[in-house]
Write a protein that holds these residues in place. Sequence first.
Motif, PDB file in Angstrom:
ATOM      1  N   PRO A  74      13.233  19.423   1.459  1.00 40.49           N
ATOM      2  CA  PRO A  74      13.397  20.296   0.292  1.00 40.49           C
ATOM      3  C   PRO A  74      14.496  19.895  -0.690  1.00 40.49           C
ATOM      4  CG  PRO A  74      14.372  21.297   2.237  1.00 40.49           C
ATOM      5  CD  PRO A  74      13.723  20.035   2.699  1.00 40.49           C
ATOM      6  N   SER A  75      15.343  18.972  -0.328  1.00 38.50           N
ATOM      7  CA  SER A  75      16.543  18.733  -1.141  1.00 38.50           C
ATOM      8  C   SER A  75      16.555  17.303  -1.683  1.00 38.50           C
ATOM      9  CB  SER A  75      17.776  19.005  -0.268  1.00 38.50           C
ATOM     10  OG  SER A  75      18.928  18.975  -1.042  1.00 38.50           O
ATOM     11  N   VAL A  76      15.826  17.110  -2.780  1.00 41.42           N
ATOM     12  CA  VAL A  76      15.671  15.757  -3.337  1.00 41.42           C
ATOM     13  C   VAL A  76      15.859  15.809  -4.848  1.00 41.42           C
ATOM     14  CG1 VAL A  76      14.171  13.742  -3.548  1.00 41.42           C
ATOM     15  CG2 VAL A  76      13.992  15.225  -1.521  1.00 41.42           C
ATOM     16  N   ARG A  77      16.902  15.147  -5.328  1.00 43.95           N
ATOM     17  CA  ARG A  77      17.132  15.063  -6.776  1.00 43.95           C
ATOM     18  C   ARG A  77      16.937  13.635  -7.262  1.00 43.95           C
ATOM     19  NH1 ARG A  77      22.691  17.618  -8.626  1.00 43.95           N
ATOM     20  NH2 ARG A  77      23.407  17.690  -6.468  1.00 43.95           N
ATOM     21  N   VAL A  78      16.632  13.495  -8.551  1.00 44.76           N
ATOM     22  CA  VAL A  78      16.528  12.170  -9.181  1.00 44.76           C
ATOM     23  C   VAL A  78      17.678  12.021 -10.164  1.00 44.76           C
ATOM     24  CG1 VAL A  78      15.150  10.665 -10.669  1.00 44.76           C
ATOM     25  CG2 VAL A  78      14.018  12.124  -8.959  1.00 44.76           C
ATOM     26  N   ILE A  79      18.505  11.010  -9.962  1.00 41.17           N
ATOM     27  CA  ILE A  79      19.604  10.726 -10.893  1.00 41.17           C
ATOM     28  C   ILE A  79      19.670   9.217 -11.115  1.00 41.17           C
ATOM     29  CG2 ILE A  79      22.077  10.859 -11.329  1.00 41.17           C
ATOM     30  CD1 ILE A  79      22.272  13.351  -9.722  1.00 41.17           C
ATOM     31  N   PRO A  80      19.451   8.766 -12.342  1.00 40.09           N
ATOM     32  CA  PRO A  80      19.617   7.337 -12.632  1.00 40.09           C
ATOM     33  C   PRO A  80      21.099   6.990 -12.724  1.00 40.09           C
ATOM     34  CG  PRO A  80      19.067   8.504 -14.627  1.00 40.09           C
ATOM     35  CD  PRO A  80      19.079   9.534 -13.528  1.00 40.09           C
ATOM     36  N   GLN A  81      21.415   5.721 -12.883  1.00 40.91           N
ATOM     37  CA  GLN A  81      22.822   5.299 -12.977  1.00 40.91           C
ATOM     38  C   GLN A  81      23.378   5.712 -14.348  1.00 40.91           C
ATOM     39  OE1 GLN A  81      22.265   1.060 -11.888  1.00 40.91           O
ATOM     40  NE2 GLN A  81      23.831   1.477 -10.360  1.00 40.91           N
ATOM     41  N   THR A  82      24.094   6.832 -14.397  1.00 45.18           N
ATOM     42  CA  THR A  82      24.540   7.353 -15.698  1.00 45.18           C
ATOM     43  C   THR A  82      25.673   6.527 -16.292  1.00 45.18           C
ATOM     44  OG1 THR A  82      26.138   8.883 -14.732  1.00 45.18           O
ATOM     45  CG2 THR A  82      23.894   9.700 -15.017  1.00 45.18           C
ATOM     46  N   HIS A  83      26.457   5.832 -15.473  1.00 43.23           N
ATOM     47  CA  HIS A  83      27.539   5.023 -16.044  1.00 43.23           C
ATOM     48  C   HIS A  83      26.967   3.893 -16.883  1.00 43.23           C
ATOM     49  CE1 HIS A  83      26.466   3.324 -12.166  1.00 43.23           C
ATOM     50  NE2 HIS A  83      27.065   2.183 -12.459  1.00 43.23           N
ATOM     51  N   LYS A  84      25.786   3.409 -16.517  1.00 45.76           N
ATOM     52  CA  LYS A  84      25.165   2.344 -17.310  1.00 45.76           C
ATOM     53  C   LYS A  84      24.618   2.912 -18.629  1.00 45.76           C
ATOM     54  CE  LYS A  84      24.818  -0.863 -13.713  1.00 45.76           C
ATOM     55  NZ  LYS A  84      24.049  -1.644 -12.772  1.00 45.76           N
TER      56      LYS A  84
END
Length: 263
Positions: free
Chosen positions: A248-258
């Motif tokens: 149930p606990s799945v997030r999508v986060i790309p590399q925000t520093h880039k």
Amino acid sequence: MSGAPGESDDPSGRLLVTEVFSAIQGEAALVGQRQVFLRLTGCNIRCAYCDQPEALERRPGPCRIEHTPGRRDWEHRQSPLPIDDVVEAVDRLWRALPHHSVSLTGGEPLMQSRGLAQLLPVLVARGHRIMAETNGMLTGGLARTLPWLTYVSMDIKLDSVDGEHVDLATHRRFLAAACDAGTTTWVKIVVGAAVDPGEFDAAISMVGDCSGHPEVFLQPVTPFAAVTEAPTPDQVLELQARALRRYPSVRVIPQTHKAIGQL
Ligand code: SF4
């Protein structure tokens, strides 16, 4: 003294360091937090998408230390560095600006767990919270450093994305050790255009079997080096849906520093 496979401590108690600097965390659970990054030198694997090729070979060489947080006003030194010098480099950045925590990164920082077992108590005694960014393989190194870690950001490596054949049982042991210790732990999985659905499902199910219920972060690969293709938006949507059907606990986060042009 030789350690378990993948460990490479300097017997003199110094640390092989690539760089020390202040930046905004761009990945996973602490995204957006200001951290002091301590990038150690050497990695036990070679992921196809690795964006730190200069930090992979575990050998002495040049390193750089930022003096003012975010200014990139580097002092150039030779690595390995004495533990006291690493403490001073971290402290100087922290004194100039309050930081959320120190990120141990690399390379694979747990390759130098004996040196870290000397460094970390000093940093913690100075009030610094420590996060380890790790490839989730070196359970012996984790055990040696866990008493001083507040956070563990653990990768699960998918062979169909990184080409490194990391055994899922290795990740299972590592994740269990981190969760059983009660350390705040999450899992990051880099996903690419050629991800194998069966391999992906097995990784998610493995996390689901862990009693610690760590959060999972899917990180679409940023094309680099041999990897030229990111997953499509439809692929990312489908991968998150596959994962959510199992866990149930799945997030999508790309590399925000880039995305913001940071280190
Ligand atoms: S584990 Fe991390 S540092 Fe090591 S090769 Fe893979 S991406 Fe690079």
